[in-house]
Design a protein around this motif. Structure first.
Motif, PDB file in Angstrom:
ATOM      1  N   ALA A 106       0.701  -1.283  -0.045  1.00  0.00           N
ATOM      2  CA  ALA A 106       0.081  -0.004   0.041  1.00  0.00           C
ATOM      3  C   ALA A 106       0.692   1.275   0.074  1.00  0.00           C
ATOM      4  CB  ALA A 106      -0.947  -0.171   1.202  1.00  0.00           C
ATOM      5  N   ASP A 107       1.978   1.368   0.406  1.00  0.00           N
ATOM      6  CA  ASP A 107       2.808   2.586   0.411  1.00  0.00           C
ATOM      7  C   ASP A 107       4.415   2.428   0.156  1.00  0.00           C
ATOM      8  OD1 ASP A 107       3.843   1.721   2.889  1.00  0.00           O
ATOM      9  OD2 ASP A 107       2.901   3.386   4.167  1.00  0.00           O
ATOM     10  N   GLY A 108       5.308   3.339  -0.194  1.00  0.00           N
ATOM     11  CA  GLY A 108       6.575   3.364  -0.471  1.00  0.00           C
ATOM     12  C   GLY A 108       7.225   2.467   0.603  1.00  0.00           C
ATOM     13  N   SER A 109       6.844   2.963   1.956  1.00  0.00           N
ATOM     14  CA  SER A 109       7.745   2.325   3.029  1.00  0.00           C
ATOM     15  C   SER A 109       7.543   0.546   3.063  1.00  0.00           C
ATOM     16  CB  SER A 109       7.181   2.758   4.589  1.00  0.00           C
ATOM     17  OG  SER A 109       7.357   4.168   4.639  1.00  0.00           O
ATOM     18  N   GLY A 110       6.297   0.271   2.840  1.00  0.00           N
ATOM     19  CA  GLY A 110       5.944  -1.025   2.695  1.00  0.00           C
ATOM     20  C   GLY A 110       6.642  -1.737   1.489  1.00  0.00           C
ATOM     21  N   ALA A 111       6.635  -1.198   0.373  1.00  0.00           N
ATOM     22  CA  ALA A 111       7.498  -1.915  -0.852  1.00  0.00           C
ATOM     23  C   ALA A 111       9.023  -1.941  -0.296  1.00  0.00           C
ATOM     24  CB  ALA A 111       7.090  -0.839  -1.913  1.00  0.00           C
ATOM     25  N   ASN A 112       9.544  -0.775   0.066  1.00  0.00           N
ATOM     26  CA  ASN A 112      10.993  -1.112   0.298  1.00  0.00           C
ATOM     27  C   ASN A 112      11.240  -1.962   1.427  1.00  0.00           C
ATOM     28  OD1 ASN A 112      12.234   0.663  -1.477  1.00  0.00           O
ATOM     29  ND2 ASN A 112      11.695   2.477  -0.161  1.00  0.00           N
ATOM     30  N   GLU A 113      10.428  -2.082   2.558  1.00  0.00           N
ATOM     31  CA  GLU A 113      10.634  -3.000   3.607  1.00  0.00           C
ATOM     32  C   GLU A 113      10.446  -4.458   2.934  1.00  0.00           C
ATOM     33  OE1 GLU A 113      11.244  -1.877   6.806  1.00  0.00           O
ATOM     34  OE2 GLU A 113      11.207  -3.828   7.883  1.00  0.00           O
ATOM     35  N   GLY A 134      19.861   9.283   1.199  1.00  0.00           N
ATOM     36  CA  GLY A 134      18.809   8.749   0.600  1.00  0.00           C
ATOM     37  C   GLY A 134      17.801   8.574   1.552  1.00  0.00           C
ATOM     38  N   LEU A 135      16.348   8.393   1.114  1.00  0.00           N
ATOM     39  CA  LEU A 135      15.330   8.109   2.200  1.00  0.00           C
ATOM     40  C   LEU A 135      14.532   7.051   1.652  1.00  0.00           C
ATOM     41  CD1 LEU A 135      13.029  10.800   3.549  1.00  0.00           C
ATOM     42  CD2 LEU A 135      11.904   8.831   2.200  1.00  0.00           C
ATOM     43  N   HIS A 136      14.142   6.120   2.518  1.00  0.00           N
ATOM     44  CA  HIS A 136      13.392   4.742   2.092  1.00  0.00           C
ATOM     45  C   HIS A 136      12.314   4.630   2.797  1.00  0.00           C
ATOM     46  CE1 HIS A 136      16.922   4.292  -0.530  1.00  0.00           C
ATOM     47  NE2 HIS A 136      17.916   4.485   0.573  1.00  0.00           N
ATOM     48  N   GLY A 137      11.931   5.376   3.781  1.00  0.00           N
ATOM     49  CA  GLY A 137      10.724   5.138   4.524  1.00  0.00           C
ATOM     50  C   GLY A 137      10.555   5.207   6.005  1.00  0.00           C
ATOM     51  N   ARG A 138       9.340   4.791   6.422  1.00  0.00           N
ATOM     52  CA  ARG A 138       9.367   4.994   8.052  1.00  0.00           C
ATOM     53  C   ARG A 138       9.102   3.717   8.682  1.00  0.00           C
ATOM     54  NH1 ARG A 138       5.463   6.049   5.471  1.00  0.00           N
ATOM     55  NH2 ARG A 138       4.066   4.268   6.774  1.00  0.00           N
ATOM     56  N   THR A 139       9.249   2.520   8.251  1.00  0.00           N
ATOM     57  CA  THR A 139       9.207   1.300   8.855  1.00  0.00           C
ATOM     58  C   THR A 139      10.708   1.015   9.443  1.00  0.00           C
ATOM     59  OG1 THR A 139       9.841   0.089   6.985  1.00  0.00           O
ATOM     60  CG2 THR A 139       7.519   0.277   7.539  1.00  0.00           C
ATOM     61  N   ALA A 196      19.119   1.888  -3.128  1.00  0.00           N
ATOM     62  CA  ALA A 196      19.652   3.305  -3.833  1.00  0.00           C
ATOM     63  C   ALA A 196      18.353   3.789  -4.690  1.00  0.00           C
ATOM     64  CB  ALA A 196      20.627   3.031  -4.865  1.00  0.00           C
ATOM     65  N   GLU A 197      18.356   5.122  -4.292  1.00  0.00           N
ATOM     66  CA  GLU A 197      17.388   5.910  -5.161  1.00  0.00           C
ATOM     67  C   GLU A 197      18.183   6.132  -6.396  1.00  0.00           C
ATOM     68  OE1 GLU A 197      15.173   9.224  -3.099  1.00  0.00           O
ATOM     69  OE2 GLU A 197      16.254   8.597  -1.820  1.00  0.00           O
ATOM     70  N   PRO A 198      17.538   6.020  -7.702  1.00  0.00           N
ATOM     71  CA  PRO A 198      18.447   6.423  -8.771  1.00  0.00           C
ATOM     72  C   PRO A 198      18.889   8.241  -8.847  1.00  0.00           C
ATOM     73  CG  PRO A 198      16.507   5.122  -9.357  1.00  0.00           C
ATOM     74  CD  PRO A 198      16.540   5.296  -8.107  1.00  0.00           C
ATOM     75  N   GLY A 201      15.505  11.882  -3.903  1.00  0.00           N
ATOM     76  CA  GLY A 201      14.618  13.034  -3.845  1.00  0.00           C
ATOM     77  C   GLY A 201      14.621  13.889  -2.848  1.00  0.00           C
ATOM     78  N   ASN A 202      14.490  13.306  -1.515  1.00  0.00           N
ATOM     79  CA  ASN A 202      14.569  14.036  -0.364  1.00  0.00           C
ATOM     80  C   ASN A 202      15.973  14.624   0.020  1.00  0.00           C
ATOM     81  OD1 ASN A 202      11.774  14.147   1.149  1.00  0.00           O
ATOM     82  ND2 ASN A 202      12.032  12.085   0.134  1.00  0.00           N
ATOM     83  N   GLY A 203      16.968  13.748  -0.433  1.00  0.00           N
ATOM     84  CA  GLY A 203      18.487  14.132  -0.344  1.00  0.00           C
ATOM     85  C   GLY A 203      18.758  15.386  -0.965  1.00  0.00           C
ATOM     86  N   ALA A 229      16.543  -1.034  -6.482  1.00  0.00           N
ATOM     87  CA  ALA A 229      16.363   0.180  -6.853  1.00  0.00           C
ATOM     88  C   ALA A 229      15.119   0.808  -6.128  1.00  0.00           C
ATOM     89  CB  ALA A 229      16.064   0.350  -8.568  1.00  0.00           C
ATOM     90  N   ASP A 230      15.064   1.784  -5.404  1.00  0.00           N
ATOM     91  CA  ASP A 230      13.996   2.546  -4.779  1.00  0.00           C
ATOM     92  C   ASP A 230      13.520   3.422  -5.811  1.00  0.00           C
ATOM     93  OD1 ASP A 230      12.232   4.186  -3.523  1.00  0.00           O
ATOM     94  OD2 ASP A 230      13.274   4.223  -1.714  1.00  0.00           O
ATOM     95  N   GLU A 231      12.484   2.977  -6.737  1.00  0.00           N
ATOM     96  CA  GLU A 231      12.028   3.963  -7.504  1.00  0.00           C
ATOM     97  C   GLU A 231      10.544   4.688  -6.942  1.00  0.00           C
ATOM     98  OE1 GLU A 231      13.182   4.784 -10.903  1.00  0.00           O
ATOM     99  OE2 GLU A 231      14.498   3.094 -11.246  1.00  0.00           O
ATOM    100  N   VAL A 232      10.457   4.704  -5.755  1.00  0.00           N
ATOM    101  CA  VAL A 232       9.266   5.382  -5.212  1.00  0.00           C
ATOM    102  C   VAL A 232       8.911   6.772  -5.595  1.00  0.00           C
ATOM    103  CG1 VAL A 232       7.852   6.056  -2.846  1.00  0.00           C
ATOM    104  CG2 VAL A 232       9.183   3.721  -3.220  1.00  0.00           C
ATOM    105  N   GLN A 233       9.888   7.397  -5.782  1.00  0.00           N
ATOM    106  CA  GLN A 233       9.976   8.860  -6.291  1.00  0.00           C
ATOM    107  C   GLN A 233      10.327   8.967  -7.651  1.00  0.00           C
ATOM    108  OE1 GLN A 233      10.961  13.371  -4.633  1.00  0.00           O
ATOM    109  NE2 GLN A 233      10.880  11.834  -3.294  1.00  0.00           N
ATOM    110  N   THR A 234      11.127   8.170  -8.080  1.00  0.00           N
ATOM    111  CA  THR A 234      11.715   8.302  -9.618  1.00  0.00           C
ATOM    112  C   THR A 234      10.752   7.591 -10.594  1.00  0.00           C
ATOM    113  OG1 THR A 234      13.212   6.897  -9.048  1.00  0.00           O
ATOM    114  CG2 THR A 234      14.043   8.952  -8.821  1.00  0.00           C
ATOM    115  N   ALA A 258       5.767   3.297  -5.786  1.00  0.00           N
ATOM    116  CA  ALA A 258       4.736   3.763  -5.170  1.00  0.00           C
ATOM    117  C   ALA A 258       4.131   4.901  -5.861  1.00  0.00           C
ATOM    118  CB  ALA A 258       4.944   3.788  -3.613  1.00  0.00           C
ATOM    119  N   LYS A 259       3.831   5.943  -4.875  1.00  0.00           N
ATOM    120  CA  LYS A 259       3.499   7.195  -5.327  1.00  0.00           C
ATOM    121  C   LYS A 259       2.736   7.423  -6.616  1.00  0.00           C
ATOM    122  CE  LYS A 259       7.145   9.694  -2.816  1.00  0.00           C
ATOM    123  NZ  LYS A 259       6.635  10.770  -2.042  1.00  0.00           N
ATOM    124  N   ALA A 260       3.346   7.422  -7.649  1.00  0.00           N
ATOM    125  CA  ALA A 260       2.604   8.223  -8.957  1.00  0.00           C
ATOM    126  C   ALA A 260       1.867   6.794  -9.719  1.00  0.00           C
ATOM    127  CB  ALA A 260       3.696   8.628 -10.006  1.00  0.00           C
TER     128      ALA A 260
END
Ligand code: PMP
Length: 414
Positions: A106-113, A134-139, A196-198, A201-203, A229-234, A258-260
């Motif tokens: 359901a969200d980017g954190s869950g996908a990365n975890e 890098g930023l990967h989530g809240r879990t 790695a985020e390609p 974003g937040n960085g 590849a954390d493509e949540v934002q990219t 996730a996101k888009a």
């Protein structure tokens, strides 16, 4: 009691918003424009942090979700549903080569975890490498792999992560020697994956040098370490390709999205190669993973992105926008960077992050009816991630307003 007072009473104090004591209260949106409670309109150049790729309330996406909502909303993955399978097939079609299996959540954190745990299962190794920045989530694991102090609230993060400096900041040689050092001190068989985020974003929109990801991939392969590849934002045409890593012709072992994907409806997924997936037989489930309503929206999102060539459009518009931003004559701008419509304008003064000026520019833009973002550890990178459907005129309007905002904030140096 006004809405801000009500918010402060009832929401967690860790939830911040932009513009401090004078936040925006948004009530509706259409396309690239959102409106506040006083009827003022804003061009949204942040898209809910790279979510509304097709703009707000895209009529075809709304209709697809509404139709599905009237038919069947939710079943969980313990029953078969066709839209979920169709979406997985479509994702495999557009994903980097080799990613052939999908797990919805359901969200980017869950996908990365999910991807991090999958890497552990597949390799039998416990730890991770990640970018500082890098930023990967809240879990738990995603917060531990995050390399930005302001997003690492948990004081007891699992100590299974080694962070290395980003190659944009320190150059490839220093970066790879830090990786060598990590491996020399812990042994390669300590590390399951590099996440790695390609483009971070937040960085602060950190773009690696050309050739970096190909070199990283080869280096990791040599040591049996997977690339996530954390493509949540990219993801989803944001950077001028379907996925960020495709800018550097690199395919990862795992990828999170996730996101888009849902254009505003919560849906996410992690994907893996056949080789990784073959190890993932121990049961896992996600109650909302594959929920039919966001799946219906996501199917429509992919159809529209393909139909309207939004990857190519994102690249073309991004190049044009960067050119206009680079033409702004102001010593406070030390870099304009990014790919596609993921663009950062770094503001500095005497080598230090110009945090206050970035805030002042954001306020000035807001007064001019434009919303943008801020990123980077120094919160000094003005960040533009407009809907991919943005018009050339709108790009020009925002570039001009940014030049005006820079001129109006010259006295706010730091
Ligand atoms: N990864 C990246 C690259 C992100 O930008 C974000 C959110 N900004 C996340 C993961 C976490 O996603 P979510 O907030 O949907 O859990």
């Amino acid at each position: 009691m006004n809405l801000l007072e009500r918010k402060r009473r009832v929401l967690m104090p860790c939830l911040y918003h932009f513009f401090g004591d004078d936040p925006l209260h948004l009530v509706d949106g259409k396309g690239t424009v959102v409106r506040d409670d006083r009827g003022r309109e804003y061009l949204d150049f942040y898209s809910g942090v790279a979510v509304n790729g097709l703009g707000h309330c895209h009529p075809e996406v709304v209709e697809a979700a509404a139709q599905q909502m009237r038919k069947l909303q939710h079943t969980t993955t313990i029953f078969l549903t066709e839209p979920m399978i169709e979406l997985a097939e479509k994702l495999v079609d557009v994903a980097p080569r080799g990613l052939s299996r999908v797990f919805f959540c359901a969200d980017g954190s869950g996908a990365n975890e999910g991807a991090l745990i999958a890497a552990r299962i597949a390799t039998g190794r416990p730890a991770f490498l990640a970018f500082r920045g890098g930023l990967h989530g809240r879990t738990s694991l995603t917060m531990a792999t995050t390399g930005l102090p302001m997003w690492q609230a948990d004081p007891f993060r699992p100590e299974v992560v080694i962070h290395v400096d980003h190659p944009m900041n320190v150059g490839m040689d220093v970066h790879f020697s830090q990786l060598q050092q990590a491996i020399a001190s812990k042994g390669a068989d300590y590390f399951a994956a590099f996440i790695a985020e390609p483009i971070c974003g937040n960085g602060g929109i950190l773009v690696p040098p050309d050739g970096y990801f190909q070199k990283l991939r080869a280096f990791l392969q040599e040591h049996g370490i997977l690339l996530i590849a954390d493509e949540v934002q990219t993801g989803f045409c944001r950077t001028g390709e379907w996925f960020g890593l495709q800018n550097w012709e690199t395919s990862p072992d795992l990828m999170s999205v996730a996101k888009a994907l849902g254009n505003g409806l919560p849906i996410a997924a992690w994907m893996a190669t056949e080789e990784v997936a073959a190890r993932l037989t121990s049961p896992q489930a996600s109650t909302f993973g594959g929920n039919l309503v966001p799946v219906a929206a996501a199917l429509k999102v992919l159809e529209i992105m393909q139909r309207e060539n939004l990857a190519t459009e994102s690249r073309r518009k991004g190049e044009r926008f960067k050119e206009m931003l680079r033409a702004i004559d102001d010593d406070g701008i030390v870099d304009v960077r990014g790919k596609g419509l993921m663009i950062g304008v770094e503001l500095s003064h005497e080598g230090q992050p110009a945090t206050d000026r970035c805030d002042a520019v954001l306020r000035s833009l807001r007064d001019n009816g434009i919303l943008a973002g801020k990123t980077g550890p120094g919160r000094n990178v003005l960040t533009f991630e407009p809907p991919l459907i943005v018009s050339d005129d709108e790009l020009e309007r925002v570039a001009t307003a940014t030049a005006d905002a820079m001129a109006a904030t010259r006295e706010v140096l730091a």
